[in-house]
Design a protein around this motif. Structure first.
Motif, PDB file in Angstrom:
ATOM      1  N   LYS A  31      97.406  -7.302  25.798  1.00 43.13           N
ATOM      2  CA  LYS A  31      97.411  -8.378  26.795  1.00 43.13           C
ATOM      3  C   LYS A  31      95.995  -8.645  27.299  1.00 43.13           C
ATOM      4  CE  LYS A  31     102.122  -7.535  28.479  1.00 43.13           C
ATOM      5  NZ  LYS A  31     102.946  -7.080  29.643  1.00 43.13           N
ATOM      6  N   ASN A  32      95.212  -7.565  27.477  1.00 44.18           N
ATOM      7  CA  ASN A  32      93.827  -7.733  27.918  1.00 44.18           C
ATOM      8  C   ASN A  32      93.008  -8.491  26.881  1.00 44.18           C
ATOM      9  OD1 ASN A  32      94.347  -6.359  30.294  1.00 44.18           O
ATOM     10  ND2 ASN A  32      93.714  -4.376  29.476  1.00 44.18           N
ATOM     11  N   LEU A  33      93.285  -8.213  25.595  1.00 47.95           N
ATOM     12  CA  LEU A  33      92.590  -8.946  24.535  1.00 47.95           C
ATOM     13  C   LEU A  33      92.974 -10.419  24.545  1.00 47.95           C
ATOM     14  CD1 LEU A  33      92.777  -6.429  21.531  1.00 47.95           C
ATOM     15  CD2 LEU A  33      90.802  -6.978  22.941  1.00 47.95           C
ATOM     16  N   VAL A  34      94.268 -10.683  24.784  1.00 50.27           N
ATOM     17  CA  VAL A  34      94.720 -12.079  24.882  1.00 50.27           C
ATOM     18  C   VAL A  34      94.041 -12.774  26.055  1.00 50.27           C
ATOM     19  CG1 VAL A  34      96.707 -13.557  25.297  1.00 50.27           C
ATOM     20  CG2 VAL A  34      96.933 -11.607  23.772  1.00 50.27           C
ATOM     21  N   THR A  35      93.958 -12.067  27.195  1.00 49.18           N
ATOM     22  CA  THR A  35      93.275 -12.619  28.364  1.00 49.18           C
ATOM     23  C   THR A  35      91.810 -12.892  28.052  1.00 49.18           C
ATOM     24  OG1 THR A  35      94.762 -11.377  29.817  1.00 49.18           O
ATOM     25  CG2 THR A  35      92.723 -12.205  30.791  1.00 49.18           C
ATOM     26  N   TYR A  36      91.203 -11.973  27.293  1.00 42.29           N
ATOM     27  CA  TYR A  36      89.799 -12.133  26.901  1.00 42.29           C
ATOM     28  C   TYR A  36      89.600 -13.405  26.070  1.00 42.29           C
ATOM     29  CZ  TYR A  36      85.473 -11.217  24.313  1.00 42.29           C
ATOM     30  OH  TYR A  36      84.241 -11.322  23.734  1.00 42.29           O
ATOM     31  N   THR A  37      90.502 -13.627  25.113  1.00 47.51           N
ATOM     32  CA  THR A  37      90.390 -14.835  24.275  1.00 47.51           C
ATOM     33  C   THR A  37      90.601 -16.098  25.101  1.00 47.51           C
ATOM     34  OG1 THR A  37      92.744 -14.670  23.669  1.00 47.51           O
ATOM     35  CG2 THR A  37      91.145 -13.598  22.222  1.00 47.51           C
ATOM     36  N   LYS A  38      91.517 -16.047  26.090  1.00 50.12           N
ATOM     37  CA  LYS A  38      91.736 -17.217  26.945  1.00 50.12           C
ATOM     38  C   LYS A  38      90.508 -17.514  27.796  1.00 50.12           C
ATOM     39  CE  LYS A  38      96.781 -16.918  27.334  1.00 50.12           C
ATOM     40  NZ  LYS A  38      97.921 -16.714  28.278  1.00 50.12           N
ATOM     41  N   ILE A  39      89.883 -16.440  28.298  1.00 48.02           N
ATOM     42  CA  ILE A  39      88.665 -16.633  29.094  1.00 48.02           C
ATOM     43  C   ILE A  39      87.574 -17.278  28.255  1.00 48.02           C
ATOM     44  CG2 ILE A  39      86.795 -15.387  30.252  1.00 48.02           C
ATOM     45  CD1 ILE A  39      88.883 -13.423  31.288  1.00 48.02           C
ATOM     46  N   ILE A  40      87.449 -16.816  27.007  1.00 45.02           N
ATOM     47  CA  ILE A  40      86.445 -17.402  26.110  1.00 45.02           C
ATOM     48  C   ILE A  40      86.785 -18.857  25.812  1.00 45.02           C
ATOM     49  CG2 ILE A  40      85.436 -17.258  23.807  1.00 45.02           C
ATOM     50  CD1 ILE A  40      84.555 -15.031  25.709  1.00 45.02           C
ATOM     51  N   LYS A  41      88.071 -19.109  25.561  1.00 39.59           N
ATOM     52  CA  LYS A  41      88.512 -20.469  25.226  1.00 39.59           C
ATOM     53  C   LYS A  41      88.277 -21.430  26.387  1.00 39.59           C
ATOM     54  CE  LYS A  41      92.643 -23.080  23.945  1.00 39.59           C
ATOM     55  NZ  LYS A  41      94.109 -22.995  23.669  1.00 39.59           N
ATOM     56  N   GLU A  42      88.607 -20.969  27.597  1.00 45.32           N
ATOM     57  CA  GLU A  42      88.487 -21.832  28.770  1.00 45.32           C
ATOM     58  C   GLU A  42      87.084 -21.805  29.377  1.00 45.32           C
ATOM     59  OE1 GLU A  42      91.483 -20.308  31.312  1.00 45.32           O
ATOM     60  OE2 GLU A  42      93.152 -20.949  30.022  1.00 45.32           O
ATOM     61  N   LYS A  43      86.190 -21.012  28.775  1.00 45.16           N
ATOM     62  CA  LYS A  43      84.809 -20.890  29.257  1.00 45.16           C
ATOM     63  C   LYS A  43      84.786 -20.482  30.731  1.00 45.16           C
ATOM     64  CE  LYS A  43      82.983 -24.256  25.969  1.00 45.16           C
ATOM     65  NZ  LYS A  43      82.236 -25.521  25.790  1.00 45.16           N
ATOM     66  N   SER A  44      85.693 -19.568  31.064  1.00 44.48           N
ATOM     67  CA  SER A  44      85.790 -19.101  32.437  1.00 44.48           C
ATOM     68  C   SER A  44      84.730 -18.034  32.716  1.00 44.48           C
ATOM     69  CB  SER A  44      87.194 -18.539  32.698  1.00 44.48           C
ATOM     70  OG  SER A  44      87.280 -17.967  33.980  1.00 44.48           O
ATOM     71  N   ARG A  45      84.427 -17.873  33.966  1.00 40.65           N
ATOM     72  CA  ARG A  45      83.441 -16.864  34.374  1.00 40.65           C
ATOM     73  C   ARG A  45      84.091 -15.558  34.822  1.00 40.65           C
ATOM     74  NH1 ARG A  45      78.978 -20.321  37.917  1.00 40.65           N
ATOM     75  NH2 ARG A  45      78.338 -21.743  36.230  1.00 40.65           N
ATOM     76  N   LYS A  46      85.402 -15.456  34.621  1.00 40.65           N
ATOM     77  CA  LYS A  46      86.096 -14.232  34.997  1.00 40.65           C
ATOM     78  C   LYS A  46      85.588 -13.057  34.175  1.00 40.65           C
ATOM     79  CE  LYS A  46      90.419 -16.491  36.325  1.00 40.65           C
ATOM     80  NZ  LYS A  46      91.884 -16.572  36.038  1.00 40.65           N
ATOM     81  N   LYS A  47      85.608 -11.894  34.801  1.00 39.70           N
ATOM     82  CA  LYS A  47      85.167 -10.689  34.106  1.00 39.70           C
ATOM     83  C   LYS A  47      86.293 -10.137  33.238  1.00 39.70           C
ATOM     84  CE  LYS A  47      81.778  -9.210  37.567  1.00 39.70           C
ATOM     85  NZ  LYS A  47      81.354  -8.103  38.464  1.00 39.70           N
ATOM     86  N   THR A  48      85.926  -9.533  32.131  1.00 41.61           N
ATOM     87  CA  THR A  48      86.909  -8.916  31.235  1.00 41.61           C
ATOM     88  C   THR A  48      86.544  -7.448  31.026  1.00 41.61           C
ATOM     89  OG1 THR A  48      85.647  -9.475  29.245  1.00 41.61           O
ATOM     90  CG2 THR A  48      87.261 -11.095  30.010  1.00 41.61           C
ATOM     91  N   ASN A  49      87.557  -6.672  30.629  1.00 37.77           N
ATOM     92  CA  ASN A  49      87.316  -5.239  30.381  1.00 37.77           C
ATOM     93  C   ASN A  49      87.243  -4.956  28.890  1.00 37.77           C
ATOM     94  OD1 ASN A  49      89.954  -5.790  29.819  1.00 37.77           O
ATOM     95  ND2 ASN A  49      90.773  -3.951  30.785  1.00 37.77           N
ATOM     96  N   ILE A  50      86.689  -5.909  28.124  1.00 39.72           N
ATOM     97  CA  ILE A  50      86.592  -5.738  26.676  1.00 39.72           C
ATOM     98  C   ILE A  50      85.715  -4.542  26.323  1.00 39.72           C
ATOM     99  CG2 ILE A  50      84.629  -7.308  26.488  1.00 39.72           C
ATOM    100  CD1 ILE A  50      87.497  -7.040  23.961  1.00 39.72           C
ATOM    101  N   ASN A  51      84.734  -4.247  27.163  1.00 40.82           N
ATOM    102  CA  ASN A  51      83.854  -3.104  26.875  1.00 40.82           C
ATOM    103  C   ASN A  51      84.595  -1.781  26.987  1.00 40.82           C
ATOM    104  OD1 ASN A  51      81.572  -4.699  26.434  1.00 40.82           O
ATOM    105  ND2 ASN A  51      81.110  -4.805  28.621  1.00 40.82           N
ATOM    106  N   GLU A  52      85.555  -1.685  27.921  1.00 46.93           N
ATOM    107  CA  GLU A  52      86.365  -0.471  28.035  1.00 46.93           C
ATOM    108  C   GLU A  52      87.229  -0.289  26.791  1.00 46.93           C
ATOM    109  OE1 GLU A  52      88.616  -0.585  31.589  1.00 46.93           O
ATOM    110  OE2 GLU A  52      86.885  -0.786  32.925  1.00 46.93           O
ATOM    111  N   LEU A  53      87.787  -1.390  26.290  1.00 46.86           N
ATOM    112  CA  LEU A  53      88.624  -1.302  25.094  1.00 46.86           C
ATOM    113  C   LEU A  53      87.790  -0.945  23.864  1.00 46.86           C
ATOM    114  CD1 LEU A  53      90.921  -4.429  25.647  1.00 46.86           C
ATOM    115  CD2 LEU A  53      91.424  -2.040  26.146  1.00 46.86           C
ATOM    116  N   LYS A  54      86.567  -1.414  23.817  1.00 44.17           N
ATOM    117  CA  LYS A  54      85.697  -1.122  22.668  1.00 44.17           C
ATOM    118  C   LYS A  54      85.340   0.358  22.589  1.00 44.17           C
ATOM    119  CE  LYS A  54      82.208  -3.945  22.121  1.00 44.17           C
ATOM    120  NZ  LYS A  54      81.072  -4.833  22.484  1.00 44.17           N
ATOM    121  N   GLU A  55      85.430   1.064  23.710  1.00 43.42           N
ATOM    122  CA  GLU A  55      85.098   2.489  23.718  1.00 43.42           C
ATOM    123  C   GLU A  55      86.215   3.358  23.156  1.00 43.42           C
ATOM    124  OE1 GLU A  55      84.172   3.348  27.734  1.00 43.42           O
ATOM    125  OE2 GLU A  55      82.251   2.247  27.734  1.00 43.42           O
TER     126      GLU A  55
END
Length: 512
Positions: free
Chosen positions: A238-262
């Motif tokens: 779900k966090n990855l889906v949220t990340y893609t939506k943020i990228i798609k909508e060019k939002s400035r919201k923060k994502t925890n993609i770095n935590e998942l990458k670890e």
């Protein structure tokens, strides 16, 4: 419809729903199993009772025993071996009078404390039982005396067959079987045997307990697995889906993609891949935007020149000036054509490169083929001779690459050197290995060389320092070469010749 319902559910809900269905199915089978265990166990006991009753009746008839207290008493003493596994044996005459009871005899050291004066009756004849119950005034309770059971049995359709009933209490499970005794088709009495069948109750309780424990264990396992599934798999997705939506909508919201990458599992790999892909797409978009901006800028200059030259051309009658203006128009048109052609080629190359795969190829064969093609054209046309020089004198220089792209690299370099060179000049192509087994390809010409102090600029897009050849080059040729060289993991550098006039472009391919 069911398939559509499942598709509408989330993964967690699908998992729980499917487990619920499976649990209900298994539970139904378990319920059927428990329901059949008790009758089967009772049936085994009943069969044993029937066999004992049949043997006892056979002895009674064979010995011509009368259903009187003295005869029955002597019979019970003489055949005590028949009843070793039983708790109680009772005999009645045809008038339902008690003529024998092992509870009143010293046939077995066990204590016969369970009286069968009151037992639970499985109704054989509802109408008859109702009459008996009303007569005895027991207020519609389903407990009657053993004599009432025998009376009910004598009037039932099962008369003549063995009839088994149970008396189940808090701490006992009594199993009793009765059957009439006939002599010459005349009923002479009744025989009832009773056994404490607590082992049946214990077996049923053990199975129920096992199934209950198993069900609780399965529920706990499903709960734990659901928690793990949601916490460590579904939530990151779900966090990855949220990340893609943020990228798609060019939002400035923060994502925890770095935590998942670890993470060191597949989710972490997926997160890294998704983030890399997103960054690569951003680079491509930025590259395309910059490229388009540069292209528009480069096209605007010759268009402005075209507009100015065409306006002056309409206003002047001077033939010499008109010829100059026409030449400017031709040069500008050629420049725009080259810009569009090279830009189109770059777009095609990017699409093709994403589909083509690297393989082991012999660089020398490719260089020799391209050199021969250029010699066949420019040696006749401009007397320019291209010489291939193998410094190591080897036949095989293997690299990992795409053959037609390597050809494109060599062709662009030779085309660039020829454009700088005068007629009747030579271009030297050298190929060799260095000390660390890297393959070097070098193109040396006798042209004007580079005017720039830093030759890195010559590989930039639209860069061209050719005032004498205005309109003949787009400034994209060497940039295409640089991109293709990078694709093959190689490096390229350019310099002016130290000993004589001309340029030197060198490509270093890594060892394969």
């Amino acid at each position: 419809m069911f398939d559509g319902f499942l598709k509408s559910l989330s993964i967690l809900k699908k998992f729980l729903f499917i487990n619920l269905i499976i649990f209900l199915i298994i539970g139904s089978f378990a319920f059927l199993y428990i329901s059949n265990v008790k009758p089967n166990l009772i049936k085994d006991k009943k069969n044993n009772h029937v066999q004992i009753i049949d043997n006892t009746i056979e002895h009674i008839l064979r010995l011509n025993i009368k259903f009187e207290e003295e005869d029955i008493r002597r019979f019970l003493f003489s055949t005590r071996f028949l009843f070793q596994n039983l708790d109680r044996v009772i005999l009645f005459d045809n008038q339902f009078n008690l003529v024998g009871d092992t509870d009143t005899l010293d046939l077995d050291p066990r204590s016969f404390s369970n009286r069968l004066d009151i037992v639970q009756l499985e109704i054989l004849d509802e109408k008859t039982s109702k009459k008996i119950t009303e007569t005895k005034n027991i207020n519609n309770e389903k407990t009657v005396s053993l004599k009432d059971i025998l009376t009910n049995y004598s009037w039932s359709k099962d008369y003549g067959k063995s009839f088994t009933f149970i008396q189940e209490g808090y701490d006992q499970f009594l199993l009793t079987t009765v059957k009439n005794v006939t002599l010459d088709n005349v009923n002479i009495g009744y025989l009832a045997i009773s056994e404490n069948a607590n082992d049946v109750k214990l077996a049923i309780d053990e199975r129920k307990t096992f199934i209950l424990r198993t069900a609780i264990f399965i529920i706990i396992v499903i709960f734990i697995f659901s928690f793990v599934l949601n916490r460590y798999f579904l939530k990151p997705i779900k966090n990855l889906v949220t990340y893609t939506k943020i990228i798609k909508e060019k939002s400035r919201k923060k994502t925890n993609i770095n935590e998942l990458k670890e993470r060191n599992d597949e989710i972490g790999t997926l997160s890294i891949s998704l983030d890399d892909m997103t960054n690569e797409l951003k680079k491509r978009i930025s590259h395309a935007e910059n490229f388009s901006t540069d292209l528009v800028h480069e096209i605007r200059n010759p268009l402005t020149s075209l507009k100015s030259a065409s306006e002056i051309l309409n206003e002047t009658d001077n033939q010499s000036q008109r010829r100059k203006l026409i030449n400017i128009l031709n040069h500008d048109v050629q420049r725009i054509e080259r810009l569009i052609t090279d830009y189109s080629q770059i777009l095609k190359d990017e699409v093709a490169l994403s589909k083509e795969k690297m393989k082991k190829i012999n660089l020398k064969l490719i260089v020799r083929s391209v050199v021969d093609d250029f010699n066949s054209i420019y040696e006749t046309k401009r007397s320019i001779k291209i010489i291939l020089n193998d410094l190591n004198n080897e036949e095989e220089y293997f690299i990992n690459g795409i053959e037609n792209r390597v050809e494109q690299i060599i062709a662009n370099l030779l085309d660039n050197s020829i454009s700088f060179s005068e007629d009747n000049k030579k271009i030297l192509v050298e190929i060799f290995r260095n000390d660390i087994n890297e393959i070097i390809l070098r193109v040396i010409d006798e042209g004007k060389g580079f005017k720039e102090t830093s030759t890195k600029k010559i590989f930039d897009r639209f860069y061209s320092n050719r005032p004498d050849n205005f309109g003949e080059h787009s400034g994209l040729g060497l940039n295409i070469v640089k991109n293709l060289v990078d694709l093959h993991g190689a490096t390229i550098k350019a310099a002016n010749n130290v000993a004589k006039k001309g340029a030197n472009v060198e490509i270093i391919f890594p060892k394969s």
